[in-house]
Design a protein around this motif. Structure first.
Motif, mmCIF file in Angstrom:
data_model
loop_
_atom_site.group_PDB
_atom_site.id
_atom_site.type_symbol
_atom_site.label_atom_id
_atom_site.label_comp_id
_atom_site.label_asym_id
_atom_site.label_seq_id
_atom_site.Cartn_x
_atom_site.Cartn_y
_atom_site.Cartn_z
ATOM 1 N N TYR A 31 0.848 -1.183 0.000
ATOM 2 C CA TYR A 31 0.000 0.000 0.000
ATOM 3 C C TYR A 31 0.888 1.239 0.000
ATOM 4 O O TYR A 31 1.886 1.283 0.717
ATOM 5 N N ASP A 32 0.520 2.224 -0.788
ATOM 6 C CA ASP A 32 1.241 3.497 -0.926
ATOM 7 C C ASP A 32 2.439 3.304 -1.861
ATOM 8 O O ASP A 32 3.198 2.358 -1.698
ATOM 9 N N ASP A 33 2.600 4.230 -2.763
ATOM 10 C CA ASP A 33 3.657 4.084 -3.764
ATOM 11 C C ASP A 33 4.924 4.792 -3.300
ATOM 12 O O ASP A 33 5.332 5.820 -3.827
ATOM 13 N N ILE A 34 5.543 4.193 -2.261
ATOM 14 C CA ILE A 34 6.781 4.718 -1.696
ATOM 15 C C ILE A 34 7.928 4.459 -2.675
ATOM 16 O O ILE A 34 7.981 3.400 -3.291
ATOM 17 N N ASP A 35 8.847 5.427 -2.777
ATOM 18 C CA ASP A 35 10.008 5.289 -3.669
ATOM 19 C C ASP A 35 10.666 3.918 -3.564
ATOM 20 O O ASP A 35 10.956 3.269 -4.568
ATOM 21 N N SER A 36 10.904 3.490 -2.311
ATOM 22 C CA SER A 36 11.721 2.293 -2.166
ATOM 23 C C SER A 36 11.005 1.036 -2.647
ATOM 24 O O SER A 36 11.667 0.045 -2.940
ATOM 25 N N PHE A 37 9.674 1.082 -2.780
ATOM 26 C CA PHE A 37 8.979 -0.110 -3.281
ATOM 27 C C PHE A 37 9.320 -0.386 -4.750
ATOM 28 O O PHE A 37 9.112 -1.486 -5.242
ATOM 29 N N ARG A 38 9.813 0.626 -5.443
ATOM 30 C CA ARG A 38 10.285 0.408 -6.815
ATOM 31 C C ARG A 38 11.632 -0.306 -6.837
ATOM 32 O O ARG A 38 12.020 -0.906 -7.836
ATOM 33 N N LEU A 39 12.378 -0.166 -5.724
ATOM 34 C CA LEU A 39 13.762 -0.649 -5.688
ATOM 35 C C LEU A 39 13.895 -2.031 -5.071
ATOM 36 O O LEU A 39 14.933 -2.665 -5.141
ATOM 37 N N VAL A 40 12.806 -2.478 -4.430
ATOM 38 C CA VAL A 40 12.835 -3.790 -3.788
ATOM 39 C C VAL A 40 12.895 -4.857 -4.874
ATOM 40 O O VAL A 40 12.508 -4.627 -6.020
ATOM 41 N N ASN A 41 13.395 -6.029 -4.484
ATOM 42 C CA ASN A 41 13.446 -7.140 -5.432
ATOM 43 C C ASN A 41 12.393 -8.173 -5.102
ATOM 44 O O ASN A 41 12.436 -8.775 -4.044
ATOM 45 N N PRO A 42 11.481 -8.500 -6.006
ATOM 46 C CA PRO A 42 11.212 -7.704 -7.211
ATOM 47 C C PRO A 42 10.453 -6.430 -6.831
ATOM 48 O O PRO A 42 9.918 -6.353 -5.732
ATOM 49 N N PRO A 43 10.401 -5.449 -7.741
ATOM 50 C CA PRO A 43 9.642 -4.226 -7.452
ATOM 51 C C PRO A 43 8.204 -4.578 -7.053
ATOM 52 O O PRO A 43 7.622 -5.525 -7.570
ATOM 53 N N VAL A 44 7.649 -3.800 -6.133
ATOM 54 C CA VAL A 44 6.399 -4.182 -5.469
ATOM 55 C C VAL A 44 5.177 -3.583 -6.172
ATOM 56 O O VAL A 44 5.110 -2.371 -6.405
ATOM 57 N N THR A 45 4.239 -4.444 -6.520
ATOM 58 C CA THR A 45 2.917 -4.004 -6.964
ATOM 59 C C THR A 45 2.247 -3.301 -5.782
ATOM 60 O O THR A 45 2.233 -3.828 -4.675
ATOM 61 N N VAL A 46 1.732 -2.100 -6.024
ATOM 62 C CA VAL A 46 1.144 -1.347 -4.906
ATOM 63 C C VAL A 46 -0.205 -0.740 -5.263
ATOM 64 O O VAL A 46 -0.504 -0.475 -6.429
ATOM 65 N N ILE A 47 -0.984 -0.505 -4.220
ATOM 66 C CA ILE A 47 -2.165 0.340 -4.306
ATOM 67 C C ILE A 47 -1.674 1.762 -4.037
ATOM 68 O O ILE A 47 -1.197 2.063 -2.941
ATOM 69 N N ALA A 48 -1.737 2.590 -5.083
ATOM 70 C CA ALA A 48 -1.135 3.922 -4.995
ATOM 71 C C ALA A 48 -2.200 4.975 -4.791
ATOM 72 O O ALA A 48 -3.279 4.910 -5.367
ATOM 73 N N HIS A 49 -1.902 5.956 -3.951
ATOM 74 C CA HIS A 49 -2.703 7.174 -3.942
ATOM 75 C C HIS A 49 -1.755 8.353 -3.874
ATOM 76 O O HIS A 49 -0.556 8.177 -4.108
ATOM 77 N N ASP A 50 -2.256 9.523 -3.577
ATOM 78 C CA ASP A 50 -1.487 10.725 -3.892
ATOM 79 C C ASP A 50 -1.327 11.631 -2.665
ATOM 80 O O ASP A 50 -2.065 12.602 -2.483
ATOM 81 N N PRO A 51 -0.320 11.331 -1.807
ATOM 82 C CA PRO A 51 -0.167 12.118 -0.582
ATOM 83 C C PRO A 51 0.153 13.587 -0.849
ATOM 84 O O PRO A 51 -0.287 14.454 -0.082
ATOM 85 N N ALA A 52 0.890 13.876 -1.933
ATOM 86 C CA ALA A 52 1.231 15.273 -2.206
ATOM 87 C C ALA A 52 -0.039 16.066 -2.525
ATOM 88 O O ALA A 52 -0.249 17.175 -2.019
ATOM 89 N N ARG A 53 -0.917 15.483 -3.340
ATOM 90 C CA ARG A 53 -2.150 16.198 -3.675
ATOM 91 C C ARG A 53 -3.040 16.323 -2.432
ATOM 92 O O ARG A 53 -3.699 17.344 -2.232
ATOM 93 N N MET A 54 -3.049 15.280 -1.616
ATOM 94 C CA MET A 54 -3.816 15.343 -0.362
ATOM 95 C C MET A 54 -3.364 16.512 0.499
ATOM 96 O O MET A 54 -4.184 17.270 1.024
ATOM 97 N N GLY A 55 -2.050 16.655 0.658
ATOM 98 C CA GLY A 55 -1.518 17.718 1.504
ATOM 99 C C GLY A 55 -1.849 19.094 0.960
ATOM 100 O O GLY A 55 -2.262 19.998 1.699
ATOM 101 N N ALA A 56 -1.701 19.249 -0.351
ATOM 102 C CA ALA A 56 -1.971 20.554 -0.962
ATOM 103 C C ALA A 56 -3.451 20.916 -0.838
ATOM 104 O O ALA A 56 -3.811 22.060 -0.526
ATOM 105 N N LEU A 57 -4.315 19.936 -1.068
ATOM 106 C CA LEU A 57 -5.756 20.194 -0.946
ATOM 107 C C LEU A 57 -6.156 20.518 0.495
ATOM 108 O O LEU A 57 -7.013 21.376 0.732
ATOM 109 N N ALA A 58 -5.534 19.850 1.439
ATOM 110 C CA ALA A 58 -5.864 20.093 2.847
ATOM 111 C C ALA A 58 -5.545 21.544 3.225
ATOM 112 O O ALA A 58 -6.319 22.189 3.939
ATOM 113 N N VAL A 59 -4.420 22.048 2.742
ATOM 114 C CA VAL A 59 -4.071 23.444 3.029
ATOM 115 C C VAL A 59 -5.085 24.383 2.372
ATOM 116 O O VAL A 59 -5.549 25.352 2.988
#
Lengths: 336, 336
Positions: free
Chosen positions: B274-302
């Motif tokens: 869960y969550d598309d953290i940078d390091s999940f791309r680097l794990v072996n093998p790269p991890v299938t994830v349920i991604a959402h958008d924390p940056a957009r969440m933070g900007a909208l909250a402000v």
């Protein structure tokens, strides 16, 4: 300017000396606006209360500030977590601020924490010690540096022995037959950025390795500069056979770039990262890192702030750093 | 209790009605101690200033509070970073606090932020909406929930569509032939923990997969519970062929446990994080994830906090979540 007196502060603030005295002794018969004026004037002038300081210390807010370089860096997040939990165990609350590796934002955050009347500030500092940091120190507010220090600024600190970790990394690579080791350096405005680069240069010279200046890429402790650094170094005609990154976020960038260009880590190129982040154990192959101890740093920093508040003597601490060997480092091959 | 009046607050605080009025209108002729007493009494009694609220709003501190569930969770660290940078662009400072996934610490932090006179609070809430959160809302302080909500508490929120992400994950695994999918659930005291578990149960039922309750491990959004969850599920006599973890830290734990027991991810067992953290791309093998958008969440909250402060209408937002397919998911084999 000579040492400012309470009279100078009153003149600057446009209030009476009695008001300044009341503000500094936390007398409740002061208005919000006069307190603001007095504290602003005191900060601008670098006024250091003497007898008054003792009164100030008696009226604590039981709140400390923690100013991080970058909240997204897992190393600093671990420090923040430990500080908050350690402080809470002593019924001290913690306010975090994020400088985002910017001296300007550091100034904003320090001003904010002073205005919030924190009892002390734990900071991973950047810059040259001017700006708001100087004002904070002149106010006599207890400050502890963690991870980084500023030359010539006399503040108790908890740091890591950067030299031993970087030296162990270079010696490990030299023993594996690497002659050209690329280094993605941190910003030279930070003590950790400087110390790790100096340690790299001295270690490769001591080991008789290639001291080609093209092997150093100047990064900024952000992921993107790790990507750019790995790209620049691996694109060299005589590319290094090993890369060392000077912090965890740049390590992520180096790993990403190696993966994106299909370079086999630990085989075609060896990689040594910085900070023993959980996910570096999970990467393929697991990453050899220069490890230090953010949890212990955070706990010690809180103990130091408490000692400063209690008027106890405080001694700076330098914690060990060490190399954790994993599969991302292997025997040198011809350039990648 | 009937709606408390300014007279009730004065009685509780042990000050005059005039003092309460001055405090609420931010008159500088008030002492720190009377302000503390008045605000404490107002909070305890759930006093909601009316005309006074407008005056309060005029005297802003240009500071917002952000209360995170866990600063070490990269997903929340990204929200914190974006909030601070977005707010700074509007000359609003940010104070972060860490609840460490504890309702008690959430209460401490909310009390602290109120006492620091923040203009509004962005919070990833937990608990049932009692305690300090209720007091904050009664005070009329603008609050925005981010990522999580609390049932029955009417606060604008920015959340992700947890259902669509989890459903896509289950459908992806079903298409790969998995019949027994293990789920490491988040704490059921959080809306995200509940919604993701409900979505899992509905999706496996809809896909006709095994609804064995033993396939659900109740975790707590910490790394260790991901380790324990993977261990418990993979130790089942009829072990699942795929594991889904309900947040990033538990995903790290699941990956660690799989690696420690030498299970080949994407082959012997499929893993969705869960969550598309940078390091999940680097794990072996790269991890299938349920991604959402924390940056957009933070900007909208402000943006929402700013609208609330401006008296503008605010509508809650639900952002999409989606599946990012990588190599950690593959065709089902017999149980791992």
């Amino acid at each position: 300017m000579s040492t400012p007196t309470i009279r100078d502060v009153a003149a600057r603030a446009g209030v009476s000396v009695a008001t300044v005295s009341r503000v500094l002794s936390e007398d409740p018969r002061t208005s919000a606006s006069s307190r603001e004026k007095v504290f602003a004037a005191a900060a601008e002038m670098g006024f250091r209360p003497n007898a008054q300081a003792r009164s100030l210390r008696r009226t604590r807010t039981d709140t400390i500030g923690v100013l991080l370089s970058d909240v997204r860096n897992p190393f600093f997040a671990e420090i923040a977590h430990t500080v908050a939990q350690t402080a809470l165990a002593s019924d001290i609350a913690t306010l975090l601020c994020n400088a985002d590796e910017s001296t300007e934002q550091q100034d904003h955050a320090l001003d904010l924490l002073v205005s919030q009347r924190v009892d002390g500030i734990i900071v991973t500092p950047q810059g040259d010690g001017s700006g708001s940091l100087r004002d904070v120190l002149k106010l006599g507010l207890p400050v502890v540096f963690v991870d980084r220090v500023i030359d010539g600024v006399d503040v108790p600190s908890v740091t890591s022995d950067n030299r031993s970790g970087v030296t162990a990394a270079v010696e490990h690579l030299a023993a594996l037959g690497h002659r050209r080791i690329g280094f993605v350096a941190g910003p030279q405005e930070t003590s950790t950025g400087r110390e790790r680069l100096v340690a790299y240069r001295e270690a490769i010279a001591a080991a008789g390795l290639d001291t080609d200046p093209a092997l150093v890429y100047q990064g900024d402790f952000r992921v993107a500069s790790g990507v750019a650094g790995a790209r620049a170094l691996l694109d060299l005609d005589d590319a290094p056979t090993a890369l060392v990154a000077a912090d965890s976020l740049m390590t992520f960038g180096v790993l990403q770039e190696c993966q994106d260009r299909g370079v086999r880590i630990g085989d075609e190129v060896s990689v040594i990262g910085y900070d023993d982040i959980d996910s570096f154990r999970l990467v393929n192959p697991p990453v050899t890192v220069i490890a230090h101890d953010p949890a212990r740093m955070g706990a010690l920093a809180v103990a130091m702030i408490r000692d400063l508040l209690a008027g106890e003597p405080v001694t700076s601490a330098v914690l060990a750093s060490n190399l954790v060997e994993r599969a991302s480092t292997g025997p040198a091959r011809r350039s990648a």
